[in-house]
Design a protein around this motif. Sequence first.
Motif, mmCIF file in Angstrom:
data_model
loop_
_atom_site.group_PDB
_atom_site.id
_atom_site.type_symbol
_atom_site.label_atom_id
_atom_site.label_comp_id
_atom_site.label_asym_id
_atom_site.label_seq_id
_atom_site.Cartn_x
_atom_site.Cartn_y
_atom_site.Cartn_z
ATOM 1 N N ILE A 275 47.996 34.780 44.421
ATOM 2 C CA ILE A 275 47.165 33.824 43.686
ATOM 3 C C ILE A 275 48.080 33.018 42.776
ATOM 4 O O ILE A 275 48.902 33.597 42.043
ATOM 5 N N ARG A 276 47.943 31.690 42.822
ATOM 6 C CA ARG A 276 48.736 30.840 41.929
ATOM 7 C C ARG A 276 48.436 31.209 40.478
ATOM 8 O O ARG A 276 47.305 31.523 40.127
ATOM 9 N N ASN A 277 49.452 31.160 39.629
ATOM 10 C CA ASN A 277 49.306 31.559 38.231
ATOM 11 C C ASN A 277 48.214 30.775 37.515
ATOM 12 O O ASN A 277 47.462 31.336 36.720
ATOM 13 N N SER A 278 48.123 29.469 37.773
ATOM 14 C CA SER A 278 47.114 28.662 37.091
ATOM 15 C C SER A 278 45.697 29.083 37.489
ATOM 16 O O SER A 278 44.786 29.050 36.667
ATOM 17 N N LEU A 279 45.507 29.507 38.736
ATOM 18 C CA LEU A 279 44.196 29.992 39.174
ATOM 19 C C LEU A 279 43.924 31.388 38.633
ATOM 20 O O LEU A 279 42.813 31.700 38.214
ATOM 21 N N PHE A 280 44.934 32.253 38.627
ATOM 22 C CA PHE A 280 44.790 33.624 38.139
ATOM 23 C C PHE A 280 44.406 33.636 36.658
ATOM 24 O O PHE A 280 43.558 34.411 36.236
ATOM 25 N N TYR A 281 45.018 32.760 35.887
ATOM 26 C CA TYR A 281 44.768 32.719 34.446
ATOM 27 C C TYR A 281 43.302 32.401 34.136
ATOM 28 O O TYR A 281 42.752 32.865 33.157
ATOM 29 N N ASP A 282 42.666 31.610 34.999
ATOM 30 C CA ASP A 282 41.280 31.206 34.776
ATOM 31 C C ASP A 282 40.256 32.210 35.315
ATOM 32 O O ASP A 282 39.063 32.052 35.079
ATOM 33 N N LEU A 283 40.711 33.246 36.041
ATOM 34 C CA LEU A 283 39.796 34.242 36.585
ATOM 35 C C LEU A 283 39.345 35.217 35.506
ATOM 36 O O LEU A 283 40.054 35.466 34.533
ATOM 37 N N ARG A 284 38.175 35.779 35.718
ATOM 38 C CA ARG A 284 37.674 36.806 34.803
ATOM 39 C C ARG A 284 38.101 38.159 35.360
ATOM 40 O O ARG A 284 37.633 38.585 36.412
ATOM 41 N N ILE A 285 39.005 38.818 34.642
ATOM 42 C CA ILE A 285 39.525 40.100 35.097
ATOM 43 C C ILE A 285 39.325 41.166 34.018
ATOM 44 O O ILE A 285 39.180 40.849 32.844
ATOM 45 N N VAL A 286 39.320 42.406 34.454
ATOM 46 C CA VAL A 286 39.309 43.551 33.545
ATOM 47 C C VAL A 286 40.572 44.347 33.856
ATOM 48 O O VAL A 286 40.784 44.756 35.006
ATOM 49 N N ASN A 287 41.413 44.534 32.866
ATOM 50 C CA ASN A 287 42.634 45.302 33.063
ATOM 51 C C ASN A 287 42.292 46.781 32.926
ATOM 52 O O ASN A 287 42.139 47.305 31.826
ATOM 53 N N LEU A 288 42.180 47.458 34.058
ATOM 54 C CA LEU A 288 41.776 48.862 34.077
ATOM 55 C C LEU A 288 42.857 49.779 33.516
ATOM 56 O O LEU A 288 42.559 50.860 33.024
ATOM 57 N N SER A 289 44.097 49.351 33.587
ATOM 58 C CA SER A 289 45.194 50.174 33.082
ATOM 59 C C SER A 289 45.192 50.264 31.565
ATOM 60 O O SER A 289 45.846 51.127 31.000
#
Length: 195
Positions: A93-107
């Motif tokens: 995933i391109r960084n600019s697209l990844f940054y705009d995604l809603r993620i939960v960091n499980l770690s």
Amino acid sequence: YLLAALAAYLLLFKLSLTSLVAASGAATLGLGYLFKNLIQDMVYSLQIQSDGLVAVNDWILLTTNGLPTTYQIIDIDKRMVTLQQADGYRELIRNSLFYDLRIVNLSRQDHGSKRQVKFLVSAEFSEMRVHDACTSALHFLINKYDYFDHKYECRVDSFAPARISYVVEYYSSPDKSPALTHDLVQSTILKFLRS
């Protein structure tokens, strides 16, 4: 080299310095537009890493089209984030697209990855018996496997003719595939129900 060549061209043909500035500005603007995505991805790469949102080897929960999927961050380079599912499937995933995604960091969560199993049981089993089987099964799994967390819940989900649907919510390490943990939870509950 480009500016030196432009200066030589202007001196050779006796053009003004204003033309040189205009030409270099136009060249810079054209190059900036040409490399816009690359520059944008590099800036987002710095933001992702400096903000501490994710790091290599972190497990994240990413929801796309309403479907939650667990990934491990394999690499973050200047243009792309490399993600891998527990089954080995990789995505870039391109960084600019990844940054705009809603993620939960499980770690970076206290409990690991929240998971859910639903199952139907004949109405001949009392709610208390099913609840006891769920509790015993999850205690067994928590003691046997270090990737299950102590937080869980078993409850009635819905009623159907002669059947009751139950849901078990539990937490496990995100590096274990949901299929593996779901199978362990369901089969262990079934063993305790039959005993």
